[in-house]
Design a protein around this motif. Structure first.
Motif, PDB file in Angstrom:
ATOM      1  N   ASP A 190       0.835  -1.196   0.000  1.00  0.00           N
ATOM      2  CA  ASP A 190       0.000   0.000   0.000  1.00  0.00           C
ATOM      3  C   ASP A 190       0.874   1.252   0.000  1.00  0.00           C
ATOM      4  OD1 ASP A 190       0.936   0.578   2.614  1.00  0.00           O
ATOM      5  OD2 ASP A 190      -0.673  -0.607   3.514  1.00  0.00           O
ATOM      6  N   LYS A 191       0.269   2.400   0.228  1.00  0.00           N
ATOM      7  CA  LYS A 191       1.023   3.648   0.379  1.00  0.00           C
ATOM      8  C   LYS A 191       0.425   4.376   1.578  1.00  0.00           C
ATOM      9  CE  LYS A 191       4.081   6.706  -1.101  1.00  0.00           C
ATOM     10  NZ  LYS A 191       5.540   6.477  -1.212  1.00  0.00           N
ATOM     11  N   ALA A 192       0.442   3.651   2.719  1.00  0.00           N
ATOM     12  CA  ALA A 192      -0.275   4.114   3.906  1.00  0.00           C
ATOM     13  C   ALA A 192       0.354   5.345   4.540  1.00  0.00           C
ATOM     14  CB  ALA A 192      -0.367   2.980   4.936  1.00  0.00           C
ATOM     15  N   VAL A 222       4.287   0.791  -1.751  1.00  0.00           N
ATOM     16  CA  VAL A 222       4.284   0.347  -3.150  1.00  0.00           C
ATOM     17  C   VAL A 222       5.596   0.674  -3.860  1.00  0.00           C
ATOM     18  CG1 VAL A 222       3.070   2.456  -3.879  1.00  0.00           C
ATOM     19  CG2 VAL A 222       3.005   0.417  -5.339  1.00  0.00           C
ATOM     20  N   ASP A 223       6.221   1.825  -3.556  1.00  0.00           N
ATOM     21  CA  ASP A 223       7.478   2.153  -4.223  1.00  0.00           C
ATOM     22  C   ASP A 223       8.585   1.214  -3.756  1.00  0.00           C
ATOM     23  OD1 ASP A 223       6.956   3.514  -1.816  1.00  0.00           O
ATOM     24  OD2 ASP A 223       8.308   5.157  -2.293  1.00  0.00           O
ATOM     25  N   ASN A 224       8.579   0.876  -2.479  1.00  0.00           N
ATOM     26  CA  ASN A 224       9.552  -0.098  -1.973  1.00  0.00           C
ATOM     27  C   ASN A 224       9.286  -1.493  -2.564  1.00  0.00           C
ATOM     28  OD1 ASN A 224      11.644  -1.199  -0.525  1.00  0.00           O
ATOM     29  ND2 ASN A 224      10.552  -1.265   1.418  1.00  0.00           N
TER      30      ASN A 224
ATOM     31  N   GLY B 246       5.629   8.248 -10.946  1.00  0.00           N
ATOM     32  CA  GLY B 246       7.048   8.576 -10.858  1.00  0.00           C
ATOM     33  C   GLY B 246       7.674   8.051  -9.579  1.00  0.00           C
ATOM     34  N   ASP B 247       6.901   8.080  -8.499  1.00  0.00           N
ATOM     35  CA  ASP B 247       7.382   7.552  -7.221  1.00  0.00           C
ATOM     36  C   ASP B 247       7.726   6.070  -7.383  1.00  0.00           C
ATOM     37  OD1 ASP B 247       7.963   7.256  -4.527  1.00  0.00           O
ATOM     38  OD2 ASP B 247       5.868   7.137  -3.904  1.00  0.00           O
ATOM     39  N   ILE B 248       6.798   5.325  -7.960  1.00  0.00           N
ATOM     40  CA  ILE B 248       6.971   3.878  -8.101  1.00  0.00           C
ATOM     41  C   ILE B 248       8.069   3.555  -9.124  1.00  0.00           C
ATOM     42  CG2 ILE B 248       5.814   1.739  -8.795  1.00  0.00           C
ATOM     43  CD1 ILE B 248       3.150   3.079  -7.873  1.00  0.00           C
ATOM     44  N   SER B 250      10.495   5.445 -10.592  1.00  0.00           N
ATOM     45  CA  SER B 250      11.868   5.906 -10.407  1.00  0.00           C
ATOM     46  C   SER B 250      12.549   5.091  -9.310  1.00  0.00           C
ATOM     47  CB  SER B 250      11.916   7.409 -10.117  1.00  0.00           C
ATOM     48  OG  SER B 250      11.293   7.715  -8.898  1.00  0.00           O
ATOM     49  N   ASP B 251      11.779   4.626  -8.329  1.00  0.00           N
ATOM     50  CA  ASP B 251      12.370   3.725  -7.336  1.00  0.00           C
ATOM     51  C   ASP B 251      12.724   2.376  -7.973  1.00  0.00           C
ATOM     52  OD1 ASP B 251      12.405   5.481  -5.268  1.00  0.00           O
ATOM     53  OD2 ASP B 251      10.651   4.710  -4.241  1.00  0.00           O
ATOM     54  N   GLU B 252      11.822   1.867  -8.789  1.00  0.00           N
ATOM     55  CA  GLU B 252      12.107   0.611  -9.485  1.00  0.00           C
ATOM     56  C   GLU B 252      13.379   0.750 -10.336  1.00  0.00           C
ATOM     57  OE1 GLU B 252       8.983  -0.748 -12.123  1.00  0.00           O
ATOM     58  OE2 GLU B 252      10.345  -2.146 -13.101  1.00  0.00           O
TER      59      GLU B 252
HETATM   60 MG   LIG Z   1       9.508   6.618  -3.246  1.00  0.00          MG
END
Ligand SMILES: [Mg+2]
Ligand SMILES: [Mg+2]
Lengths: 356, 356
Positions: A190-192, A222-224, B246-248, B250-252
């Motif tokens: 998620d992106k809590a 979600v980004d992690n 972009g958050d998702i 660029s981290d990937e």
């Molecule tokens: Mg991020």
């Protein structure tokens, strides 16, 4: 398990959809022949082909056939001519979104398995991907894809994301139950730290978790998660997430397995269940005999399992493994001595009928 | 370029933030010494450390210092004790979101470079990642992260995503200009087959494109982009996208380069610009001397470029390359003979002052 009569609605769709469906049906017919089951197939239009034929991506007739069927086998839908036209009012994808909603298909289930024979085709280093085996539960009828959307008077655009407790808890229970039969780990993505809907997902999952004491729950932003899938895919067992995050992450995870052409999916819900390969309609490959039918054939195996035909499903998987071991594979996995879509399907159907 | 006087606000933040900032400042002071510039550093609290000191993640005093400065250097913020508490009312990330909004930092710019010496550390096979060199332009102050959010009476939660034409066009122009100075390719990532905001992104980018005739524009759905980044990262030059995508992505993308510890970023906007490493605050590594300072040092190089100090920025990058070539690296990149955070910083600062 005795002899079964089942009606299967077939939505072959666009591009390579009809070709790969043909091979999956061949395999299902082989199963029927060997085990004495009577499968009937009701072919219907959906997607770009339906727009061309009737102006709408999901005709009433197709929807009715799906509601009457015991299960649905789908190929693929979509055509690039709709993708790049922001003004197009009718789109193939609308048909799929409406079908999911109408059938109440609230959970999309996708296994991602790193087949040994395909490690060389994975973009990841072999020691990273080897042994990876995860199962996505993606919520499929809520969130921003189904929210209110439109334009404001000032020219700005909006999309609204909403989730109810009920939408979250029904798929969370499915995911927990599945984790109980696997490696007892569930990761909620998620992106809590930013989104209110994500905080509701965490709350509901935390409320449900005590009912499944053998399952360890982890929470990942979600980004992690997008990073962890590449860094260490083996860490995942069952992954539970909302609609859009699941769309992005399950696609990302699928390529690390080395071939999209091998990955099946099931969408289960209130009224029925739908089985389809995760790959797209690849219009540029249509009619060339190069499309890999295995993902659709493995989707048919999930369909058999849905009918509680476990032995039959296992035999289809065994036949697929036999094709992999013998390199009876389409060009993207066997560029030196490739087989056609039809040859791969026939090899697998033949194994199903007669054994090796 | 003559001698400059510049004031830099420093938000060292939480976890390893203060350690890596210390080394970046050391390098900036070495640049000042060598070229005769006068940099002054104004240290301020933000993040979990600010919550602890004053109850708020972004104190007024910090915001004022940022607005008065010529640029901002940031370390990292965040503490796990806030992440896993869905009921926490005050969060370190709120400080960063508010700072971005208050400073009008609408564009986050992230280069992802596959350094030759790090290929072995990339999770991707070397032939996939070798030569990859892309630049993300992520919209930073709009979209669902900043939209209205809350709970309805029925217990459901909502997050609203909105984009105006102006929010899209100002960052699109920056991305096009950057592509003109690079390999002349711009990829817009969206979900225009489903989302109305994405369709507006496509419309605005299509309107702007003719002003940059040397730039080829491609459009990619976000789920496909998540796959393409792994399958073929070399295909990308400039990538333009909205805030959450972009958050998702660029981290990937960052993990395929082999080390988060090497990747800098800039956030530019209306009033000022902020420079920070892309990695997090890794509280578990704080105070151990194992944090890699290079991402923060390369962020300082972007800061020098922002001051139009091109020669100085190039020298910092050369010094970093020298550290890489000589394996003067922290444990995650040099487990056999690791250097400390301080040693890596001093080596780079020394090269900057005196040359090799
Ligand atoms: Mg991020
Ligand atoms: Mg997708």
């Amino acid at each position: 398990m005795g002899v079964l009569k089942k009606q299967i609605a077939v939505l072959a769709g666009d591009g390579i959809g009809p070709e790969v469906c043909r091979e999956a049906i061949k395999v299902l017919e082989a199963i029927g022949e060997r085990f004495g089951h009577a499968f009937t197939f009701n072919h219907q239009l959906m997607g770009a082909c339906a727009i061309e034929a009737s102006g709408t991506p999901l005709p009433e007739h197709t929807l009715e056939a799906c509601l009457e069927a015991d299960a649905i086998l789908m190929g693929a839908i979509g055509d690039p001519k709709y993708d790049n036209d922001p003004t197009a009012k009718v789109r193939p994808e609308q048909g799929l979104l409406r079908l999911r909603k109408s059938l109440g298909l609230f959970a999309n289930i996708r296994p991602v398995t790193a087949y040994q024979v395909l490690l060389q085709h994975s973009p990841l280093k072999n020691d990273r991907i080897e042994g990876a085996d995860m199962l996505f539960f993606r919520e499929l009828t809520g969130g921003i894809y189904f929210g209110e959307k439109g334009r404001n008077a000032d020219g700005s655009a909006y999309d609204h994301c909403t989730y109810s407790r009920e939408e979250i808890s029904r798929i969370a229970h499915l995911a927990f139950q599945s984790a109980e039969g696997r490696r007892h780990k569930l990761t909620l993505v998620d992106k809590a730290n930013v989104l209110e809907t994500s905080r509701l997902w965490r709350e509901v999952v935390k409320e449900i978790a005590p009912a499944y004491p053998s399952v360890v729950v982890e929470y990942l932003f979600v980004d992690n998660a997008a990073m962890q899938l590449i860094l260490n895919p083996r860490q995942f067992d069952v992954i539970l997430t909302e609609n859009m995050f699941g769309d992005i992450l399950s696609d990302e995870a699928s390529v690390i397995a080395g071939s999209l052409g091998l990955l099946p999916s099931a969408s289960v819900g209130v009224h029925t269940a739908l089985f389809e390969p995760i790959h797209g309609s690849y219009p540029q490959a249509a009619g060339k005999g190069i499309a890999n039918p295995i993902a659709t054939i493995l989707s048919a195996a999930m369909l058999l399992e849905h009918f509680a035909l476990k032995q039959e499903a296992e035999l289809v998987r065994e036949a697929v493994q036999h094709a992999l071991d013998n390199k009876i594979l389409t060009p993207e996995l066997n560029s030196k001595a490739p087989y056609t879509t039809e040859q791969v399907g026939s090899f697998i159907a033949c194994y199903v009928k007669e054994g090796a």
